[in-house]
Every structure is written in structure tokens, then in C-alpha cells.
Design an enzyme around this catalytic site. Structure first.
Site, PDB file in Angstrom:
ATOM      1  N   ASP A  25      16.691  17.693  27.907  1.00 55.72           N
ATOM      2  CA  ASP A  25      17.242  16.450  27.347  1.00 55.72           C
ATOM      3  C   ASP A  25      16.370  15.250  27.712  1.00 55.72           C
ATOM      4  OD1 ASP A  25      18.986  14.859  25.992  1.00 55.72           O
ATOM      5  OD2 ASP A  25      20.616  14.990  27.437  1.00 55.72           O
ATOM      6  N   GLY A  26      16.309  14.299  26.812  1.00 52.82           N
ATOM      7  CA  GLY A  26      15.648  13.023  27.116  1.00 52.82           C
ATOM      8  C   GLY A  26      14.353  12.770  26.363  1.00 52.82           C
ATOM      9  N   GLY A  28      13.952  11.703  23.309  1.00 51.92           N
ATOM     10  CA  GLY A  28      14.054  10.450  22.551  1.00 51.92           C
ATOM     11  C   GLY A  28      13.863   9.248  23.466  1.00 51.92           C
ATOM     12  N   TRP A  30      12.350   9.158  26.338  1.00 52.56           N
ATOM     13  CA  TRP A  30      10.961   9.167  26.825  1.00 52.56           C
ATOM     14  C   TRP A  30      10.064   8.438  25.827  1.00 52.56           C
ATOM     15  CZ3 TRP A  30       6.233  10.949  25.101  1.00 52.56           C
ATOM     16  CH2 TRP A  30       5.235  11.133  26.061  1.00 52.56           C
ATOM     17  N   HIS A  42       9.507  14.597  21.172  1.00 53.75           N
ATOM     18  CA  HIS A  42       9.719  16.037  20.962  1.00 53.75           C
ATOM     19  C   HIS A  42       8.409  16.813  21.143  1.00 53.75           C
ATOM     20  CE1 HIS A  42      13.811  15.310  20.021  1.00 53.75           C
ATOM     21  NE2 HIS A  42      13.598  14.750  18.839  1.00 53.75           N
ATOM     22  N   SER A  70      20.666  22.600  18.616  1.00 51.82           N
ATOM     23  CA  SER A  70      22.062  23.048  18.653  1.00 51.82           C
ATOM     24  C   SER A  70      22.666  23.044  17.255  1.00 51.82           C
ATOM     25  CB  SER A  70      22.882  22.129  19.572  1.00 51.82           C
ATOM     26  OG  SER A  70      23.151  20.915  18.904  1.00 51.82           O
ATOM     27  N   ASN A  73      22.932  19.607  16.104  1.00 50.73           N
ATOM     28  CA  ASN A  73      21.740  18.768  15.886  1.00 50.73           C
ATOM     29  C   ASN A  73      21.430  18.496  14.412  1.00 50.73           C
ATOM     30  OD1 ASN A  73      19.918  19.953  18.818  1.00 50.73           O
ATOM     31  ND2 ASN A  73      21.137  18.111  18.559  1.00 50.73           N
ATOM     32  N   ARG A 193      19.635  20.743  33.770  1.00 45.81           N
ATOM     33  CA  ARG A 193      19.697  19.760  32.682  1.00 45.81           C
ATOM     34  C   ARG A 193      18.956  18.506  33.129  1.00 45.81           C
ATOM     35  NH1 ARG A 193      24.193  18.321  28.200  1.00 45.81           N
ATOM     36  NH2 ARG A 193      22.967  16.738  27.158  1.00 45.81           N
ATOM     37  N   LEU A 200      27.732  20.260  29.417  1.00 44.99           N
ATOM     38  CA  LEU A 200      27.250  21.567  28.947  1.00 44.99           C
ATOM     39  C   LEU A 200      26.805  21.521  27.482  1.00 44.99           C
ATOM     40  CD1 LEU A 200      29.716  24.200  30.433  1.00 44.99           C
ATOM     41  CD2 LEU A 200      27.323  23.856  31.018  1.00 44.99           C
ATOM     42  N   GLU A 212      24.894  28.190  38.915  1.00 40.98           N
ATOM     43  CA  GLU A 212      24.689  27.011  39.750  1.00 40.98           C
ATOM     44  C   GLU A 212      24.057  25.946  38.857  1.00 40.98           C
ATOM     45  OE1 GLU A 212      25.495  26.613  43.005  1.00 40.98           O
ATOM     46  OE2 GLU A 212      26.428  28.588  42.866  1.00 40.98           O
TER      47      GLU A 212
END
Ligand code: FPP
Length: 245
Positions: A25-26, A28, A30, A42, A70, A73, A193, A200, A212
Site C-alpha cells: 500500500d502507498g 499513490g 509515494w 505503481h 483487488s 480496485n 502491510r 485487512l 502475525e
């Protein structure tokens, strides 16, 4: 298990996660921080992934599942969806070149019916090309949703009962597991994540039951092999009880 590479760090090999799930994740954010279009985030994310897969192979991690696209998406702007699909197609096409020496097995999990013909055919080619490799199995979750996966398993169970192949009473957890995209693979041990989000997001809902969790504020394109080692090392120090004491 070693895959013919030298380990870079001292990580207790008896306490390695067998299966690592990653919510990348992240991308966009960035790109936004750099005044770049989301597509640049991406692309940088795809580059980051290559290094993490190499590291997983170096460490001897058996399975890595990454959330690439996903079932939700599709709600993104059409040009972003198109770009992500082209990036995935390139990644699959270049699998041999990109992952040369890594010995990675590539599998794609998720619903393929909604994907274009070109990407569907490339998935089959890449899976075939890498199926006899002996390194890390990389599951790329593409048009994947945990609820869709479980719903699909339920549908298959009903069909098998209807066809007289299965008794309702004999449906157990294994019967469900056998109908998941990840059938035959161990549950996720460690879920990573990035980008500071702690959700999730419909990822591997069945398989993460005892995982974990490891979160970092780093945005996915900034996530480095050293961060991956850090997460794996920390996993080795967690006490897992699986409901026991
Ligand atoms: C989430 O960041 C990331 C995605 C939805 C796509 C993940 C894709 C890649 C890492 C690259 C392509 C993958 C492969 C396998 C080639 P976001 O866009 O939601 O970021 P934001 O929350 O900062 O907007």
C-alpha cells in the site's frame, strides 16, 4: 530450506514464516509526495516487489502472496486500472528475465473471468514457464477478494453435494480449504502491510486466521529488502499459541 543462495543476514531458519502475505500500500501517496502521477508510484511499486521477491528467495521463504489488484480496485479511474493491468502484464511477460536466478514459481490467484484475453493467456504461459522452479512460490493476487474466494468455495461445495460427490455432514475445514485459490499451501504466517494503514481490506480472509501482523509507515515503493528482513526477524521472536496457552 535453502534455494542455492547464500543468506545475507542471520535469521533463525527454524523460525521463518513459511508463508508471507503482503498488502503493498502507498504507491499513490509515494507519487503524490514527488509531484508525479499515480502511475509512477505503481511502477516504482513493481520495482520494489522484484527486490522483495529476490530477498524472499534468499531467505528461503516458501510462499509469498502479494495483493496486486483487488476485486474493489475496478472502482479506480479507468486509466489507472488500465495502467495497473499493463504493469501486471509486463511483469508476467518479463518474469523469466526479472526473476532470472531467483527460481521463483509464479501463480496468479483471483477471479480470471473479468480479465482481458491477453492477460489471461499470459498468466497461463507464465505459470507454465515457472511451474517446475523450486524457489519461492509467488502468488500474485489479481482481481482477488477474500469474500469472493470463500463464496466461490461455498458454491463449489454446494455443486459437489448436488452432484452426489459429497455429503453435507462431511464438509469440514479441509473441504473448504481444498476449494480456495491457495489449496495445498500453508496458511499465512506473517502479514505485512505498508503505508501505516491497519486493515485487512478483504485480503486472504481465511488464510490469515492465525497470522502475525506487521505494519510499517513506509510507503510500498520505499519498502526495501532490509525492511522485509526486519519483519521476518521480528516474526521469529513472536510467541504463537494458535488458541492454546
Ligand atoms: C496500493 O497503493 C497498491 C495497489 C492497489 C496496487 C499494487 C500494485 C503494485 C505494487 C505494482 C504492480 C504489481 C505487480 C505484481 C507488477 P495505492 O495506489 O492504494 O496507494 P495510495 O493508498 O497511496 O493511494
Amino acid at each position: 530450506m535453502l534455494f542455492g543462495r547464500k543468506r545475507k543476514v542471520k535469521i533463525d531458519e527454524n523460525r521463518l514464516p513459511r508463508h508471507v502475505g503482503i498488502i503493498m500500500d502507498g504507491n499513490g501517496r509515494w507519487a503524490k509526495k514527488r509531484g508525479l502521477p499515480r502511475s509512477a508510484g505503481h511502477s516504482a511499486g513493481a520495482e520494489a516487489l522484484k527486490k522483495i521477491v529476490t530477498e524472499a528467495n534468499n531467505l528461503g521463504i516458501e510462499y509469498v502472496t502479494v495483493y496486486a489488484f483487488s476485486t474493489e480496485n475496478w472502482k479506480r479511474p479507468a486509466d489507472e486500472v488500465k495502467y495497473l493491468m499493463s504493469l501486471l502484464l509486463d511483469y508476467l511477460k518479463n518474469a523469466e528475465k526479472n526473476l532470472a536466478g531467483d527460481n521463483t514459481v509464479i501463480r496468479v490467484i483471483g477471479s480470471r473471468a473479468e480479465l482481458g484475453d491477453e492477460i489471461r493467456e499470459q498468466i497461463l504461459k507464465t505459470e507454465k514457464l515457472t511451474e517446475h522452479n523450486t524457489g519461492t512460490v509467488l502468488n500474485i493476487a489479481l482481481n482477488y477478494g477474500g469474500r469472493e474466494e470463500i463464496t466461490r468455495a461455498a458454491r463449489e461445495l454446494c455443486a459437489d453435494v448436488k452432484d452426489g460427490l459429497l455429503d453435507t455432514e462431511s464438509i469440514d475445514e479441509k473441504a473448504v480449504e481444498d476449494r480456495l485459490y491457495t489449496h495445498g499451501q500453508p496458511d499465512v504466517d506473517l502479514l505485512i502491510r505498508t503505508s501505516g494503514e491497519m486493515r485487512l481490506s478483504n485480503f486472504m480472509l481465511w488464510q490469515v486466521s492465525y497470522a502475525e501482523m506487521w505494519f510499517t509507515d513506509k510507503l510500498w515503493p520505499d519498502f526495501k529488502p532490509a525492511d522485509f528482513r526486519h519483519a521476518v526477524n521480528e516474526f521469529g521472536h513472536r510467541g504463537r499459541r494458535f488458541g492454546g496457552i
